[in-house]
Design a protein around this motif. Sequence first.
Motif, short mmCIF file in Angstrom:
data_model
loop_
_atom_site.label_atom_id
_atom_site.label_comp_id
_atom_site.label_asym_id
_atom_site.label_seq_id
_atom_site.Cartn_x
_atom_site.Cartn_y
_atom_site.Cartn_z
N LEU A 92 8.50 -3.64 6.52
CA LEU A 92 8.88 -2.25 6.26
C LEU A 92 9.30 -2.06 4.80
CD1 LEU A 92 10.72 -1.30 9.58
CD2 LEU A 92 8.81 -0.04 8.58
N THR A 93 10.02 -3.05 4.28
CA THR A 93 10.44 -2.95 2.87
C THR A 93 9.23 -2.92 1.96
OG1 THR A 93 12.53 -4.04 3.30
CG2 THR A 93 11.72 -4.16 1.05
N LEU A 94 8.26 -3.79 2.26
CA LEU A 94 7.06 -3.84 1.41
C LEU A 94 6.31 -2.49 1.47
CD1 LEU A 94 5.34 -5.61 -0.44
CD2 LEU A 94 4.14 -6.47 1.56
N GLU A 95 6.20 -1.94 2.67
CA GLU A 95 5.50 -0.65 2.82
C GLU A 95 6.27 0.44 2.06
OE1 GLU A 95 2.54 -0.01 4.15
OE2 GLU A 95 2.67 2.16 3.93
N CYS A 96 7.61 0.43 2.20
CA CYS A 96 8.41 1.45 1.49
C CYS A 96 8.29 1.29 -0.02
CB CYS A 96 9.88 1.36 1.91
SG CYS A 96 10.18 1.85 3.61
N ALA A 97 8.14 0.03 -0.46
CA ALA A 97 7.98 -0.20 -1.90
C ALA A 97 6.70 0.49 -2.38
CB ALA A 97 7.93 -1.69 -2.18
N PHE A 98 5.62 0.32 -1.63
CA PHE A 98 4.35 0.97 -2.02
C PHE A 98 4.45 2.48 -1.91
CE2 PHE A 98 2.34 -3.23 -1.26
CZ PHE A 98 1.63 -3.32 -2.44
N GLN A 99 5.16 2.95 -0.90
CA GLN A 99 5.24 4.40 -0.70
C GLN A 99 6.08 5.08 -1.78
OE1 GLN A 99 3.82 6.33 1.63
NE2 GLN A 99 3.08 4.86 3.13
N THR A 100 7.09 4.37 -2.32
CA THR A 100 8.05 5.05 -3.20
C THR A 100 8.07 4.54 -4.64
OG1 THR A 100 9.82 3.48 -2.71
CG2 THR A 100 9.64 5.40 -1.26
N HIS A 101 7.62 3.32 -4.86
CA HIS A 101 7.71 2.66 -6.17
C HIS A 101 9.17 2.56 -6.63
CE1 HIS A 101 3.26 3.91 -7.12
NE2 HIS A 101 3.41 3.27 -5.97
N LEU B 9 15.86 9.85 -2.92
CA LEU B 9 16.92 9.23 -3.72
C LEU B 9 16.44 8.89 -5.13
CD1 LEU B 9 18.55 6.83 -1.09
CD2 LEU B 9 19.45 9.01 -1.94
N THR B 10 15.16 8.51 -5.24
CA THR B 10 14.65 8.23 -6.59
C THR B 10 14.71 9.51 -7.42
OG1 THR B 10 12.33 8.65 -6.00
CG2 THR B 10 13.08 6.37 -5.86
N THR B 11 14.42 10.63 -6.76
CA THR B 11 14.46 11.91 -7.47
C THR B 11 15.89 12.24 -7.88
OG1 THR B 11 12.66 12.64 -6.08
CG2 THR B 11 13.79 14.34 -7.30
N ASP B 12 16.81 12.02 -6.95
CA ASP B 12 18.21 12.32 -7.26
C ASP B 12 18.72 11.39 -8.36
OD1 ASP B 12 20.67 13.92 -6.20
OD2 ASP B 12 21.38 11.87 -6.54
N ALA B 13 18.39 10.11 -8.22
CA ALA B 13 18.86 9.12 -9.20
C ALA B 13 18.35 9.47 -10.60
CB ALA B 13 18.41 7.73 -8.80
N ASP C 211 9.91 5.56 -15.53
CA ASP C 211 9.89 5.34 -14.09
C ASP C 211 8.56 5.78 -13.52
OD1 ASP C 211 12.30 4.12 -13.31
OD2 ASP C 211 13.38 5.94 -13.87
N ARG C 212 8.16 5.10 -12.43
CA ARG C 212 6.84 5.37 -11.85
C ARG C 212 6.98 5.80 -10.39
NH1 ARG C 212 2.85 2.31 -14.38
NH2 ARG C 212 1.51 3.35 -12.88
N TYR C 213 8.06 6.51 -10.09
CA TYR C 213 8.32 6.85 -8.70
C TYR C 213 7.16 7.62 -8.07
CZ TYR C 213 13.15 5.78 -10.06
OH TYR C 213 14.27 5.16 -10.52
N ARG C 214 7.00 7.38 -6.77
CA ARG C 214 5.92 8.05 -6.03
C ARG C 214 6.54 8.88 -4.91
NH1 ARG C 214 3.08 6.82 -1.26
NH2 ARG C 214 0.89 7.40 -1.30
N ARG C 215 5.97 10.06 -4.66
CA ARG C 215 6.50 10.93 -3.60
C ARG C 215 5.59 10.86 -2.38
NH1 ARG C 215 11.14 12.89 -3.81
NH2 ARG C 215 10.66 14.92 -2.91
N PRO C 216 5.99 10.16 -1.34
CA PRO C 216 5.11 10.11 -0.16
C PRO C 216 5.14 11.38 0.66
CG PRO C 216 7.10 8.85 0.26
CD PRO C 216 7.21 9.36 -1.15
N PHE D 225 11.43 6.50 6.37
CA PHE D 225 12.35 5.83 5.43
C PHE D 225 11.95 6.18 4.00
CE2 PHE D 225 12.50 2.02 8.58
CZ PHE D 225 13.41 2.68 9.37
N SER D 226 10.63 6.15 3.76
CA SER D 226 10.15 6.33 2.39
C SER D 226 10.45 7.73 1.87
CB SER D 226 8.65 6.08 2.31
OG SER D 226 8.38 4.77 2.71
N GLN D 227 10.40 8.69 2.78
CA GLN D 227 10.72 10.04 2.29
C GLN D 227 12.16 10.09 1.79
OE1 GLN D 227 10.82 13.41 4.89
NE2 GLN D 227 10.91 14.79 3.14
#
Length: 694
Positions: A286-295, A262-266, A667-672, A255-257
């Motif tokens: 899962l949402t919490l984990e995705c939050a950490f994985q993607t910011h 999408l963060t990159t596209d946005a 923005d502080r997006y993270r790329r998992p 999911f995080s990938q």
Amino acid sequence: MENQNVNSLEFLLNHPKTGQAISDVNAETIERQSFSPRKIKIFSSTYTTIHACPEYTFQQDTEAQKLLPDIIDNMVQKIVPGDDKSTEVRQAFGIPRNLGVVFSGGPAPGGHNVIAGLYDEAKKHNPASRIFGFLLGPDGILESKYVEITQSLVDAHRNMGGFSMIKTGRTKIDSKTKMELSLKTCRALGLEALVVIGGDDSNTNAAFLAQQFISAGIQVIGVPKTIDGDIQVKTDEGQMLCAISFGFHSAARAFSQNISNLTTDAGSDTKYWHICKVMGRVASHLTLECAFQTHANLSLIGEELADYTDEQRLIAAQENGQVDYTAYGMTLRHLSRLICDTIVRRAAGGKNFGVIIIPEGLLDFINEIQVFIVKFNKIIAAYNQIHDHDFHRSFPTLNDKLDYLRRLARGLGDNTRFPIWNLRDDDLFNQLPSFFQEGLLGERDTHGNFQFSQVKTERIIMDMVEEYLSILKEQGKYKIGIEQSYFKSIMEQANLISDKFATAIFTNPDTDFLIIKESIISLKTLKQALVHAELIHPDDPVPPPIGHIFKKSDPKFKTQTHFYGYDGRGADPTHFDCNYTYNLGLTAFHLIANGATGQMAVIRNLEKKFDQWEPMGIPIAKLMHLEERKGRLELVIEKNLVDLNSNAFRVFKAVRDDWRAAGSNPDRYRRPGPVRFTGDTEEDRPITLMLNSI
Ligand code: FBP
């Protein structure tokens, strides 16, 4: 090939490169299938024994004591090295055994490796042992539909995602007849033990089967599967014995990938808000984990919303000497306001785009919706009981269902027997859009769970967000901030004095991002402001650069919605899940060989280095509690929700404002990255797990 016409289709199809390009198997698959997961050291001892651990205690439910008397006194069992010299042990391990295995519930990456571990270990101890896989979930047991698991079948599925080897299903074995059918099948196959690979409901089923099969001498072992991450086992003293179910990490990474892409596209085309609904049933793990994985910019944690108190409303009521009980808990309307707050604050910093993660089970934490869900559970259960006819078959369309509810609210029909649906409920429910009504009235699954995955939660929330944003826009409160340097440059190009204009039209002329005054909401009001500041004459047009700036500040709210669920469930397992599940298979075998039943195979210390992993069995009966399902109380394993006092949640709360990147913050997006398999990735594991272990 020599004689073939190089332009012919035949030539093309016979070309080796074409063969390679259209092959069903690629290099990565071959590499995956040939990977050998690591084995926990204890499994390199030929024999093991189990060591009961009375120090790990659980509060027992009295109903579980009544219904599961033969397994309720089980203790946690550690798997420890066995006595290699004992003939008794050698015999116990060496006998040929028939074992059954079944997947139950939704797929989760790694399931095939559980079977591989079980298969390898059983065959290692006696090549004459046979493993039978029941087809399509518990139905395979009831209908005696199975395949014998062979070396080639296992090899083709090693380290591969899905449950396609024997498939899965959600049937619940919940009646005397079904129990008898199951026993008949297992007896006919001469099974010594059955391994149930499933979530909380399936492990509940495993406990009831264990109780039922005990007199027949058939053992039942559960394995904690679910991408939802809601099977976690802690003792009364707080010792973590099972930190996460298998499949969670792989699904979260998959999911995080996507979310990260999408963060990159946005952040590139800067015009969309991406709304990502993420599976997980009720829990928001899962949402919490995705939050950490993607910011991602905003991640809603359902469990937190349920805990929400509107302080302002409380204070206002207090001032009048009253208590406002409606200030406790979150409403849909309030939630949409919170989302708008993030959108407006980011827009002020020039970022009219972003990514929001919404847990699929969010509605269960929203006051008014929770009430509907509970009431419908009761109404449907009562209807089914009274009428001996299924509610959904009797009222197949939404209109039929609404009619029935309307009659109930007016005291007609069955109302005298369950007066929980009144005119106010009916009115409120009728204000919801029909797609949403349909979702809330939808059929519960076989275990009585509300099917959150079928409801367009994101749509109802975003409709409300959109509505409120247009109000904010009319009030002049939703504006895109204009970079000061940009404003100055276009003013300079047009030979206009930027300072004077800035003071006239912006609320904050000296900051990095300039916000047009709230009173300026149209070209007409813009012109009035300029005339009032004596920057232009009433007959003059608005200078083009100012018109351009105004246009740029006027936000268009554009969304794209996404649902991440089934895709992640079908992802190939991460390195972590490959190792974890293979060792769960080994653990299940060793519990069986040591005579255990009614236990769930788990690995302790998953958050630590691999050499500290500890295989054990946990008494399933002790994890049970009574829960409302299909309108009545049932004994089930308690689902674990996100703990608001956990390290992971506390860290999330502390850093989420940075990820929101409101105003001029970057923005502080993270790329998992993708689900990883190759390379030295054994240490890669869920971030929430790592944080909770600190
Ligand atoms: P399990 O609890 O069986 O592991 O299923 C998890 C899940 O993927 C949930 O996240 C989701 O709500 C549900 O299955 C969807 O169910 P279905 O497969 O019936 O659509």
